[in-house]
Structure formats: C-alpha cells, structure tokens
Motif scaffolding. Structure first.
Motif, PDB file in Angstrom:
ATOM      1  N   THR A 101      -7.624  -3.358   6.790  1.00 41.22           N
ATOM      2  CA  THR A 101      -6.746  -3.070   5.658  1.00 41.22           C
ATOM      3  C   THR A 101      -6.703  -4.246   4.678  1.00 41.22           C
ATOM      4  O   THR A 101      -6.540  -4.046   3.474  1.00 41.22           O
ATOM      5  CB  THR A 101      -5.326  -2.751   6.142  1.00 41.22           C
ATOM      6  N   LEU A 116      -7.404   4.029   2.083  1.00 39.40           N
ATOM      7  CA  LEU A 116      -6.617   2.914   2.624  1.00 39.40           C
ATOM      8  C   LEU A 116      -5.224   3.384   3.024  1.00 39.40           C
ATOM      9  O   LEU A 116      -4.722   3.050   4.109  1.00 39.40           O
ATOM     10  CB  LEU A 116      -6.522   1.803   1.572  1.00 39.40           C
ATOM     11  N   LEU A 148      -9.934  -3.918   2.574  1.00 35.25           N
ATOM     12  CA  LEU A 148      -9.856  -2.757   1.684  1.00 35.25           C
ATOM     13  C   LEU A 148      -8.908  -3.021   0.513  1.00 35.25           C
ATOM     14  O   LEU A 148      -9.206  -2.665  -0.635  1.00 35.25           O
ATOM     15  CB  LEU A 148      -9.389  -1.529   2.464  1.00 35.25           C
ATOM     16  N   VAL A 187       0.836  -1.206   0.000  1.00 34.94           N
ATOM     17  CA  VAL A 187       0.000   0.000   0.000  1.00 34.94           C
ATOM     18  C   VAL A 187       0.866   1.249   0.000  1.00 34.94           C
ATOM     19  O   VAL A 187       0.595   2.220  -0.725  1.00 34.94           O
ATOM     20  CB  VAL A 187      -0.949  -0.005   1.210  1.00 34.94           C
ATOM     21  N   ARG A 220      -3.999   3.476   6.849  1.00 34.81           N
ATOM     22  CA  ARG A 220      -2.908   2.542   7.121  1.00 34.81           C
ATOM     23  C   ARG A 220      -1.703   3.271   7.721  1.00 34.81           C
ATOM     24  O   ARG A 220      -1.122   2.827   8.716  1.00 34.81           O
ATOM     25  CB  ARG A 220      -2.526   1.872   5.801  1.00 34.81           C
TER      26      ARG A 220
END
Length: 274
Positions: A244, A230, A247, A185, A234
């Motif tokens: 998370t 996200l 998502l 991410v 996060r």
C-alpha cells in the motif's frame, strides 16, 4: 511594496520558517522548535486564507479563471488536510512533507502568473465541486505518499538492522505510518470519485459530451483505476505495509504528473496556459 505583496511575502516567510524549524526540531530532537514550527505554519495558513479570500472578493470571480489561484488553493488544501490529521491522529511527522510541498505550490502559484487565463468554461459553482473534491483528494494522497515513503524508509532501516540515529530516531512506528496511509486512502478515494464524476457531468453540460479522449481525462481515469485498486485492496483485502505504501506513492506521483505535465505541456482543454 503593496499590501498584497507584503501579505504574500509574509506567507512565504512563515511557511519557510515552519519548514526549517520542523526539520531542526526533528534533527535535534527539540520539542520547542517543533512547536514553534506548528505556530509558524498555522500563522502562514491563516494569512494564506486571507490571501485567497481577498482574491475572491477583489476580483469578483475573475481570479477563478487564473491558474495561479488553483495552485494557491491546492497548497491551502494540502495544509488543511495536514492540520486535520495532526489534530485527529497526532500525526505531526507528516509536516515533513506538508510544509515544504505547500511552500513550493504557493511559490508556483506566483510563477504561473496572472496572464494565464483559464477558459470561461472552467468556472462556476459546479466546477468548484470538481476542483474542491480533487484538491482535497490530492492532498490526502500527498499524506498517503509521505506516510508510504516514511514506512519504506523505516522498514529498510529495521530489516538491515541499521542503528536508528538522528532523523530516523524521531520517526514514529511502522504501524503509525500504515495508519496514516489507511486514513488518507479511505478519505481520498471517495473524494477523487466525486471530483471525477462531477467533472464528467460538467463536461456534458459544457461541451455536450461526457468523454472526449482529452489527455487529462484519459490519465484521470487511469489514476482512478489505480486508486480504486488501492482502496479495494486496503479496505477489503487487508493489504498493509509495503504494497500500500508503494501504490500510494505511485498514485500521488501520477496525479502530480497529470497536473503539471499535461496542464502545461500537452494540448488539453484543461490547460492552465490557455
């Protein structure tokens, strides 16, 4: 059979071998098979790189206007990200997703066919930045999705106090899955942002407008908003674990729907079937 066809078949065989060997290595807890799967995947990746290089050289830019090239490039990008995470974080469990998905995308690149020419506007160095950034971002999203799915699977096993056996015993800890999600991410959102912004700038230069309510553009903005949420939760709100994981899965699935459904089945100037 032409040399190009032989090279194509060799890549398929190596990717398929890597997938099967990895699954067997996990199920039978055989490190030798898993090492063999890495060797097969790396060899396939090298030959795949040769395929892409030859395509670019022989077609002198024409191949960039074919949908098949983009699917092949996405498969290559996916494995590139997997090898990086494997080397940097020793997260070899992501091979359970990377190898099969790369094989599917590589096969799909041939199913698209050379007759599907993309518009002349979808070529050039600046457009290459748009495509390259998005493909690397989607590849990272795929890793986040795989890590999220693994997290949810293992968490359910632990909460229900099921005995871990076979495949489940070979999985890493929940914290390792969460760490893979975080890395993916953290790296994926900035790349997606670069890809989106460069795409809008390219649209301004090409069609004299940044936004045209094209279905692809609308969905891309929606994906960016979810991805931004996200990323924010996060990194800045300390979200971890289940939230998370879910998502990341949703954002990746929406990206795949955007690529496959909109590009092929909806009217859009991003279509691979133009």
């Amino acid at each position: 059979m032409t040399p190009d066809n032989l090279l194509f078949l060799a890549v398929i065989c190596l990717y398929l071998s890597g997938t099967i060997l990895y699954l067997l290595g996990v199920l039978w807890q055989a490190p030798t098979l898993r090492r063999a799967s890495y060797a097969a995947a790396i060899a396939g990746f090298i030959l795949h790189s040769v395929c892409l290089g030859l395509s670019l050289r022989e077609e002198a830019g024409t191949m960039l206007l074919r949908g098949e090239f983009y699917f092949s490039l996405l498969a290559w990008s996916l494995l590139l990200i997997f090898f990086f995470l494997w080397w940097r974080l020793r997260m070899d469990f992501l091979g359970l997703l990377a190898s099969p998905l790369a094989l599917i995308l590589f096969l799909s690149s041939q199913a698209v066919g050379g007759a599907r020419q993309l518009p002349e506007t979808l070529a050039g160095l600046f457009f290459g930045l748009h495509i390259g950034s998005l493909f690397l971002s989607i590849s990272l999203l795929a890793m986040a999705c795989g890590a999220g799915a693994g997290y949810l699977f293992l968490e359910r096993k632990i909460k229900t106090k099921e005995k871990l056996s076979g495949f489940a015993r070979a999985l890493p800890s929940l914290s390792t899955f969460d760490r893979a999600n975080q890395w993916s991410v953290t790296g994926g959102f900035p790349l997606y942002t670069v890809g989106l912004v460069s795409g809008f700038l390219w649209a301004k230069l090409t069609w004299q407008r940044i936004f045209s309510w094209d279905p692809k553009e609308v969905v891309a903005i929606f994906i960016w908003l979810l991805f931004a949420f996200l990323f924010h939760q996060r990194l800045f709100m300390g979200w971890r674990g289940r939230k998370t994981a879910w998502l990341a899965i949703w954002v990746f699935c929406l990206s795949i729907v955007s690529m496959l459904v909109i590009n092929f089945f909806m009217p859009t100037h991003h279509s691979f079937a133009s």
